[in-house]
Design a protein around this motif. Structure first.
Motif, short mmCIF file in Angstrom:
data_model
loop_
_atom_site.label_atom_id
_atom_site.label_comp_id
_atom_site.label_asym_id
_atom_site.label_seq_id
_atom_site.Cartn_x
_atom_site.Cartn_y
_atom_site.Cartn_z
N UNK A 10 0.79 -1.17 -0.03
CA UNK A 10 -0.06 -0.19 -0.09
C UNK A 10 1.03 1.21 0.08
N UNK A 11 0.15 2.32 -0.53
CA UNK A 11 1.21 3.76 -0.59
C UNK A 11 1.32 4.27 0.60
N UNK A 12 0.46 4.34 1.46
CA UNK A 12 0.67 4.83 2.88
C UNK A 12 1.63 4.18 3.55
N UNK A 13 1.70 2.89 3.54
CA UNK A 13 2.74 2.07 4.30
C UNK A 13 4.12 2.63 3.49
N UNK A 14 4.25 2.62 2.07
CA UNK A 14 5.38 3.07 1.53
C UNK A 14 5.99 4.13 2.01
N UNK A 18 1.11 7.96 -4.43
CA UNK A 18 -0.11 8.45 -3.93
C UNK A 18 -1.54 8.39 -5.13
N UNK A 19 -1.07 8.55 -6.28
CA UNK A 19 -2.03 7.89 -7.24
C UNK A 19 -2.38 6.80 -7.43
N UNK A 20 -1.49 5.79 -7.09
CA UNK A 20 -1.83 4.45 -7.02
C UNK A 20 -2.87 4.41 -5.83
N UNK A 21 -2.40 4.84 -4.72
CA UNK A 21 -3.60 4.80 -3.50
C UNK A 21 -4.89 5.40 -3.87
N UNK A 22 -4.91 6.46 -4.63
CA UNK A 22 -6.18 6.72 -4.84
C UNK A 22 -7.04 6.06 -5.89
N UNK A 23 -6.28 5.41 -6.91
CA UNK A 23 -6.81 4.52 -8.00
C UNK A 23 -7.61 3.22 -7.34
N UNK A 24 -6.49 2.62 -6.45
CA UNK A 24 -7.31 1.52 -6.04
C UNK A 24 -8.08 1.66 -4.74
N UNK A 25 -8.44 2.88 -4.37
CA UNK A 25 -9.35 3.08 -3.24
C UNK A 25 -8.87 3.04 -1.88
N UNK A 26 -7.57 3.16 -1.73
CA UNK A 26 -6.88 3.03 -0.43
C UNK A 26 -6.91 4.14 0.38
N UNK A 27 -6.92 5.35 -0.44
CA UNK A 27 -6.99 6.59 -0.13
C UNK A 27 -8.49 7.23 -0.15
N UNK A 28 -8.71 8.39 0.72
CA UNK A 28 -9.71 9.18 0.76
C UNK A 28 -9.84 9.79 -0.68
N UNK A 29 -11.38 9.85 -1.18
CA UNK A 29 -11.40 10.70 -2.41
C UNK A 29 -11.10 12.21 -2.19
#
Lengths: 194, 194
Positions: free
Chosen positions: B75-79, B135-146
């Motif tokens: 996950x991007x946040x973890x990274x 961050x973009x990856x996180x947004x795309x796969x729904x990990x991050x808030x919209x």
DNA sequence: CCAAGAACATACAAACTAGTATGTATTTAA
DNA sequence: TTAAATACATACTAGTTTGTATGTTCTTGG
């Protein structure tokens, strides 16, 4: 403006651009149309001039900017975001290119001169204390979420400010500075109880 | 380590402490037990040495630190938080006293030399790009808030890092650095969808 | 009014600093 | 093997930069 003030002010400007080590006092003196005699009459040397610049120009300015935090009426978060908005408002493309004079001096001189280091740390400490006052008031009157580490947040806000200046300078972009400050404002607002 | 590498490395160390303007190449050369002949054989001047230090030491180091963001599995946040934790781990009391060499050089040289400015900005840009990727990856796969402004957040994270270094240096305290980075980690975690 | 200190100006010195000019030993390539 | 390029060393220079020593004018208090 008397001679001493002129020397202080012009050297401050030059120091903002070239740093303390890069500051050439005699060049500044020439530009002012005065001579070394005047300079060494008021200051015993380059270092003492530097200390005077910190005490008489930098410290009052930076502590003054944070002074409204002492007793704010519209809530502590509002007071803090006001300071941040003010920082955006009073900075132009040119000032961003030069960067934060306080941070510039810290980066350059803290490891090289103890007196500079102590004086500059004192300024940041004063800023932190003012933030702690505002945040503590917010915690006490229930404006802020519980469990907030007041001092950590205070440090972090200052770090966000200095980081924004650093990034704005690196990218030579006031927009980058503004956007970074805006994110910091967003973070500060999250401290408020919903 | 060959002579050229020695010259680069020792001058880099001295530059971290004294800045580029404060760097005395002949002093470093003496300490290495070599002479000016060697120096000017490999570098046409002090500036060119500085550029080489940026290209061959600073840039690879700073971009390398952010490289794991390119393709992270947890996950991007973890990274991103991993990178921040790494920064805490690899910094000691001594390195904090010296500060972030990249930021030091930006603060000092960006307004004074276009080549330095462009090279250093390029490093930050590379860091930002890697953060944007994560961050973009996180947004795309729904990990991050919209509704997350990916680039703004990327800038802000870098600004938080540099600000933490700046504050750690000002207070000569690794603890201040760590606490500021921890607050930044807290901010980054808030980007995650609950 | 006048002595004394403040507020400068002028000229000079000492240390440093980047850079150059030149010389030499060593390696490399033809 | 030898010419040439590489990898340094040595000695010197020109320009800065901070600081000093000394002189002069001006102001101000007694």
């Amino acid at each position: 403006m008397n001679t001493r003030e002129q020397i202080l002010s012009k050297n401050y400007e030059a120091m903002c651009l070239h740093g303390f080590q890069g500051l050439r006092t005699d060049k500044v003196i020439n530009e002012l149309g005065i001579t070394k005699g005047a300079f060494y009459h008021y200051f015993s040397g380059k270092k003492e001039l530097g200390y005077a610049i910190v005490d008489e120009i930098i410290a009052p300015h930076y502590i003054g900017t944070f002074a409204p935090l002492k007793n704010s009426k519209n809530g502590s978060i509002e007071a803090i975001t006001s300071v941040l908005e003010y920082l955006k408002g009073c900075s132009s493309r040119e000032t961003i290119h030069i960067g934060c004079p306080l941070n510039n001096l810290v980066q350059e001189m803290s490891p090289l001169d103890d007196t500079f280091r102590d004086k500059l740390r004192g300024i940041f400490e004063a800023q932190k204390d003012l933030l702690v006052i505002a945040l503590s008031r917010g915690v006490e009157n229930g404006e802020l979420k519980e469990g907030i580490m007041v001092e950590d947040v205070a440090f972090y806000i200052i770090s966000g400010i200095e980081g924004s200046y650093a990034l704005g300078k690196a990218f030579q972009s006031k927009k980058v500075f503004d956007r970074s400050i805006d994110q910091l404002i967003g973070y500060v607002r999250l401290l408020k109880k919903d």
